[in-house]
Design a protein around this motif. Structure first.
Motif, PDB file in Angstrom:
ATOM      1  N   PRO A  37       4.138  -3.701  20.714  1.00  0.00           N
ATOM      2  CA  PRO A  37       3.949  -5.006  19.897  1.00  0.00           C
ATOM      3  C   PRO A  37       3.494  -4.911  18.574  1.00  0.00           C
ATOM      4  CG  PRO A  37       3.156  -4.829  22.136  1.00  0.00           C
ATOM      5  CD  PRO A  37       3.446  -3.611  21.794  1.00  0.00           C
ATOM      6  N   GLY A  38       3.817  -5.796  17.509  1.00  0.00           N
ATOM      7  CA  GLY A  38       3.269  -5.745  16.182  1.00  0.00           C
ATOM      8  C   GLY A  38       3.844  -4.656  15.585  1.00  0.00           C
ATOM      9  N   MET A  39       5.190  -4.040  15.850  1.00  0.00           N
ATOM     10  CA  MET A  39       5.708  -2.990  15.006  1.00  0.00           C
ATOM     11  C   MET A  39       6.658  -3.776  13.951  1.00  0.00           C
ATOM     12  SD  MET A  39       8.495   0.178  16.041  1.00  0.00           S
ATOM     13  CE  MET A  39       7.112   1.059  17.039  1.00  0.00           C
ATOM     14  N   MET A  40       6.730  -3.271  13.072  1.00  0.00           N
ATOM     15  CA  MET A  40       7.686  -3.815  11.658  1.00  0.00           C
ATOM     16  C   MET A  40       8.302  -2.723  11.073  1.00  0.00           C
ATOM     17  SD  MET A  40       4.509  -5.338   9.323  1.00  0.00           S
ATOM     18  CE  MET A  40       5.509  -5.349   7.724  1.00  0.00           C
ATOM     19  N   VAL A  41       9.708  -2.854  10.784  1.00  0.00           N
ATOM     20  CA  VAL A  41      10.498  -1.903  10.007  1.00  0.00           C
ATOM     21  C   VAL A  41      11.207  -2.861   9.232  1.00  0.00           C
ATOM     22  CG1 VAL A  41      10.221  -0.453  11.888  1.00  0.00           C
ATOM     23  CG2 VAL A  41      12.379  -2.037  11.951  1.00  0.00           C
ATOM     24  N   TYR A  42      12.219  -2.123   8.305  1.00  0.00           N
ATOM     25  CA  TYR A  42      13.169  -2.679   7.427  1.00  0.00           C
ATOM     26  C   TYR A  42      14.476  -2.146   8.072  1.00  0.00           C
ATOM     27  CZ  TYR A  42      16.504  -3.885   3.548  1.00  0.00           C
ATOM     28  OH  TYR A  42      17.329  -4.501   2.611  1.00  0.00           O
ATOM     29  N   ASP A  43      15.136  -3.247   8.566  1.00  0.00           N
ATOM     30  CA  ASP A  43      16.602  -2.968   9.183  1.00  0.00           C
ATOM     31  C   ASP A  43      17.488  -2.760   8.225  1.00  0.00           C
ATOM     32  OD1 ASP A  43      18.908  -3.000  10.572  1.00  0.00           O
ATOM     33  OD2 ASP A  43      18.664  -4.762  11.668  1.00  0.00           O
ATOM     34  N   THR A  44      18.128  -1.683   8.014  1.00  0.00           N
ATOM     35  CA  THR A  44      18.842  -1.108   6.919  1.00  0.00           C
ATOM     36  C   THR A  44      20.317  -1.560   7.207  1.00  0.00           C
ATOM     37  OG1 THR A  44      19.434   0.770   8.001  1.00  0.00           O
ATOM     38  CG2 THR A  44      17.823   0.966   6.390  1.00  0.00           C
ATOM     39  N   THR A  45      20.807  -2.089   8.420  1.00  0.00           N
ATOM     40  CA  THR A  45      21.873  -2.525   9.071  1.00  0.00           C
ATOM     41  C   THR A  45      22.034  -4.002   8.088  1.00  0.00           C
ATOM     42  OG1 THR A  45      22.082  -1.319  10.539  1.00  0.00           O
ATOM     43  CG2 THR A  45      23.626  -3.069  10.598  1.00  0.00           C
ATOM     44  N   THR A  46      21.027  -4.899   8.725  1.00  0.00           N
ATOM     45  CA  THR A  46      21.003  -6.285   8.329  1.00  0.00           C
ATOM     46  C   THR A  46      20.607  -6.587   6.878  1.00  0.00           C
ATOM     47  OG1 THR A  46      19.235  -6.769   9.587  1.00  0.00           O
ATOM     48  CG2 THR A  46      21.147  -7.087  10.567  1.00  0.00           C
ATOM     49  N   LYS A  47      19.634  -5.640   6.340  1.00  0.00           N
ATOM     50  CA  LYS A  47      19.078  -5.695   5.197  1.00  0.00           C
ATOM     51  C   LYS A  47      17.762  -6.611   5.539  1.00  0.00           C
ATOM     52  CE  LYS A  47      21.803  -3.184   2.355  1.00  0.00           C
ATOM     53  NZ  LYS A  47      22.231  -2.167   3.354  1.00  0.00           N
ATOM     54  N   LEU A  48      17.161  -6.979   6.414  1.00  0.00           N
ATOM     55  CA  LEU A  48      16.035  -7.908   6.642  1.00  0.00           C
ATOM     56  C   LEU A  48      14.836  -7.064   7.284  1.00  0.00           C
ATOM     57  CD1 LEU A  48      18.170 -10.457   8.897  1.00  0.00           C
ATOM     58  CD2 LEU A  48      17.668 -10.489   6.300  1.00  0.00           C
ATOM     59  N   LEU A  49      13.658  -7.896   7.326  1.00  0.00           N
ATOM     60  CA  LEU A  49      12.402  -7.370   7.683  1.00  0.00           C
ATOM     61  C   LEU A  49      12.613  -7.660   9.199  1.00  0.00           C
ATOM     62  CD1 LEU A  49       9.306  -6.591   7.903  1.00  0.00           C
ATOM     63  CD2 LEU A  49       8.937  -9.154   7.437  1.00  0.00           C
ATOM     64  N   ALA A  50      12.234  -6.575  10.030  1.00  0.00           N
ATOM     65  CA  ALA A  50      12.213  -6.841  11.447  1.00  0.00           C
ATOM     66  C   ALA A  50      10.992  -6.582  12.195  1.00  0.00           C
ATOM     67  CB  ALA A  50      13.441  -5.652  12.012  1.00  0.00           C
ATOM     68  N   VAL A  51      10.393  -7.533  12.961  1.00  0.00           N
ATOM     69  CA  VAL A  51       9.089  -7.899  13.532  1.00  0.00           C
ATOM     70  C   VAL A  51       9.277  -7.658  15.203  1.00  0.00           C
ATOM     71  CG1 VAL A  51       7.078  -8.942  13.548  1.00  0.00           C
ATOM     72  CG2 VAL A  51       8.057  -8.748  11.468  1.00  0.00           C
ATOM     73  N   PHE A  52       8.776  -6.958  15.913  1.00  0.00           N
ATOM     74  CA  PHE A  52       8.794  -7.021  17.304  1.00  0.00           C
ATOM     75  C   PHE A  52       7.671  -7.369  17.810  1.00  0.00           C
ATOM     76  CE2 PHE A  52       8.246  -5.028  21.531  1.00  0.00           C
ATOM     77  CZ  PHE A  52       9.619  -5.400  22.010  1.00  0.00           C
ATOM     78  N   ASN A  53       7.379  -8.456  18.502  1.00  0.00           N
ATOM     79  CA  ASN A  53       6.253  -9.255  19.094  1.00  0.00           C
ATOM     80  C   ASN A  53       5.925  -8.657  20.495  1.00  0.00           C
ATOM     81  OD1 ASN A  53       8.143 -10.554  20.788  1.00  0.00           O
ATOM     82  ND2 ASN A  53       7.416 -12.318  20.355  1.00  0.00           N
ATOM     83  N   GLY A  54       6.510  -7.572  21.029  1.00  0.00           N
ATOM     84  CA  GLY A  54       6.317  -7.361  22.553  1.00  0.00           C
ATOM     85  C   GLY A  54       7.391  -7.528  23.332  1.00  0.00           C
ATOM     86  N   SER A  55       8.160  -8.454  22.886  1.00  0.00           N
ATOM     87  CA  SER A  55       9.490  -9.165  23.944  1.00  0.00           C
ATOM     88  C   SER A  55      10.568  -9.160  23.243  1.00  0.00           C
ATOM     89  CB  SER A  55       9.088 -10.617  24.469  1.00  0.00           C
ATOM     90  OG  SER A  55       8.176 -10.538  25.170  1.00  0.00           O
ATOM     91  N   VAL A  56      10.473  -9.639  21.783  1.00  0.00           N
ATOM     92  CA  VAL A  56      11.779  -9.735  21.112  1.00  0.00           C
ATOM     93  C   VAL A  56      11.672  -9.178  19.536  1.00  0.00           C
ATOM     94  CG1 VAL A  56      12.926 -11.658  22.519  1.00  0.00           C
ATOM     95  CG2 VAL A  56      11.646 -12.221  20.424  1.00  0.00           C
ATOM     96  N   TRP A  57      12.731  -8.872  18.922  1.00  0.00           N
ATOM     97  CA  TRP A  57      12.788  -8.625  17.647  1.00  0.00           C
ATOM     98  C   TRP A  57      12.919  -9.836  16.921  1.00  0.00           C
ATOM     99  CZ3 TRP A  57      11.127  -4.214  15.288  1.00  0.00           C
ATOM    100  CH2 TRP A  57      11.322  -3.107  15.734  1.00  0.00           C
ATOM    101  N   THR A  58      12.282 -10.188  15.918  1.00  0.00           N
ATOM    102  CA  THR A  58      12.578 -11.339  14.850  1.00  0.00           C
ATOM    103  C   THR A  58      13.032 -10.923  13.352  1.00  0.00           C
ATOM    104  OG1 THR A  58      10.794 -12.356  15.862  1.00  0.00           O
ATOM    105  CG2 THR A  58      11.517 -13.489  13.804  1.00  0.00           C
ATOM    106  N   PHE A  59      13.826 -11.191  13.009  1.00  0.00           N
ATOM    107  CA  PHE A  59      14.461 -10.737  11.399  1.00  0.00           C
ATOM    108  C   PHE A  59      14.218 -11.968  10.517  1.00  0.00           C
ATOM    109  CE2 PHE A  59      16.675  -8.808  14.985  1.00  0.00           C
ATOM    110  CZ  PHE A  59      16.613  -7.320  14.529  1.00  0.00           C
ATOM    111  N   TRP A  60      13.625 -11.500   9.635  1.00  0.00           N
ATOM    112  CA  TRP A  60      13.349 -12.276   8.460  1.00  0.00           C
ATOM    113  C   TRP A  60      13.802 -11.985   7.132  1.00  0.00           C
ATOM    114  CZ3 TRP A  60      10.100 -16.424   8.584  1.00  0.00           C
ATOM    115  CH2 TRP A  60       9.388 -16.744   9.852  1.00  0.00           C
ATOM    116  N   LYS A  61      14.366 -13.074   6.154  1.00  0.00           N
ATOM    117  CA  LYS A  61      14.654 -12.809   5.115  1.00  0.00           C
ATOM    118  C   LYS A  61      14.099 -13.863   4.195  1.00  0.00           C
ATOM    119  CE  LYS A  61      18.798 -15.330   5.329  1.00  0.00           C
ATOM    120  NZ  LYS A  61      20.454 -15.375   4.878  1.00  0.00           N
ATOM    121  N   GLN A  62      13.771 -13.653   2.809  1.00  0.00           N
ATOM    122  CA  GLN A  62      13.355 -14.765   1.841  1.00  0.00           C
ATOM    123  C   GLN A  62      14.397 -15.285   1.233  1.00  0.00           C
ATOM    124  OE1 GLN A  62      10.496 -15.481   2.343  1.00  0.00           O
ATOM    125  NE2 GLN A  62       9.919 -16.834   0.737  1.00  0.00           N
TER     126      GLN A  62
END
Length: 177
Positions: free
Chosen positions: A152-177
């Motif tokens: 929980p609380g892990m974050m990475v840059y997803d090189t496939t989608t080119k988005l910030l990926a944040v894991f909350n302990g259950s699901v990944w959330t993908f963010w772009k600005q």
């Protein structure tokens, strides 16, 4: 005793270096203060009991809030939810151990801090004090598929989608600005 000396040396070394590479031999460029190597690993944010009780933080501070199991960022004097509306968990799906129980049992050292760049009074566990450099997140292709047991609380840059990926302990959330 040797371990304590080694840890002190590493922390001291990190505090005087303007650039740090983790999992690789050098940083990507002169504009990087913290750079992570390749692999299916991410950076885990600090866990806090409740963001409402966290004081003295600056905009840009990111945490994993145990009260509602969400990743949040301090923005414009308020905490913004980066987990969208999904509620996370701190229970490891492989071991069924609750990470919050382990964390709460450990004594907290309020003065623990690592600064990369010129140290200032900015509060935080890991503080990047550069005016012309940035942190490069760990890069992982499709983290939801390739990181087997994310914390929980892990974050990475997803090189496939080119988005910030944040894991909350259950699901990944993908963010772009």
């Amino acid at each position: 005793m040797k371990k304590v000396i080694f840890i002190c040396f590493v922390l001291f070394s990190l505090s005087i270096s303007a650039q740090v590479a983790i999992g690789k031999t050098s940083v990507a460029s002169l504009s990087v203060s913290l750079d992570f190597g390749a692999g299916n690993r991410g950076m885990i944010l600090p866990w806090v009991t409740n963001t409402a009780a966290v004081t003295g933080v600056v905009n840009g501070t990111m945490v994993y809030d145990l009260s509602d199991k969400k990743v949040k960022i301090k923005y414009a004097a308020a905490w913004k939810d980066l987990s969208i509306d999904a509620t996370g968990t701190t229970v490891d799906p492989l071991t069924s151990v609750d990470g919050a129980v382990i964390q709460n049992a450990a004594p907290e050292t309020s003065s623990a801090k690592v600064t990369i760049g010129t140290p200032t009074a900015t509060p935080g566990v890991l503080v990047l004090e550069d005016t012309n450099k940035a942190m490069v997140l760990p890069k992982v292709a499709s983290p939801h598929l390739n990181i087997i047991n994310p914390a929980p609380g892990m974050m990475v840059y997803d090189t496939t989608t080119k988005l910030l990926a944040v894991f909350n302990g259950s699901v990944w959330t993908f963010w772009k600005q």
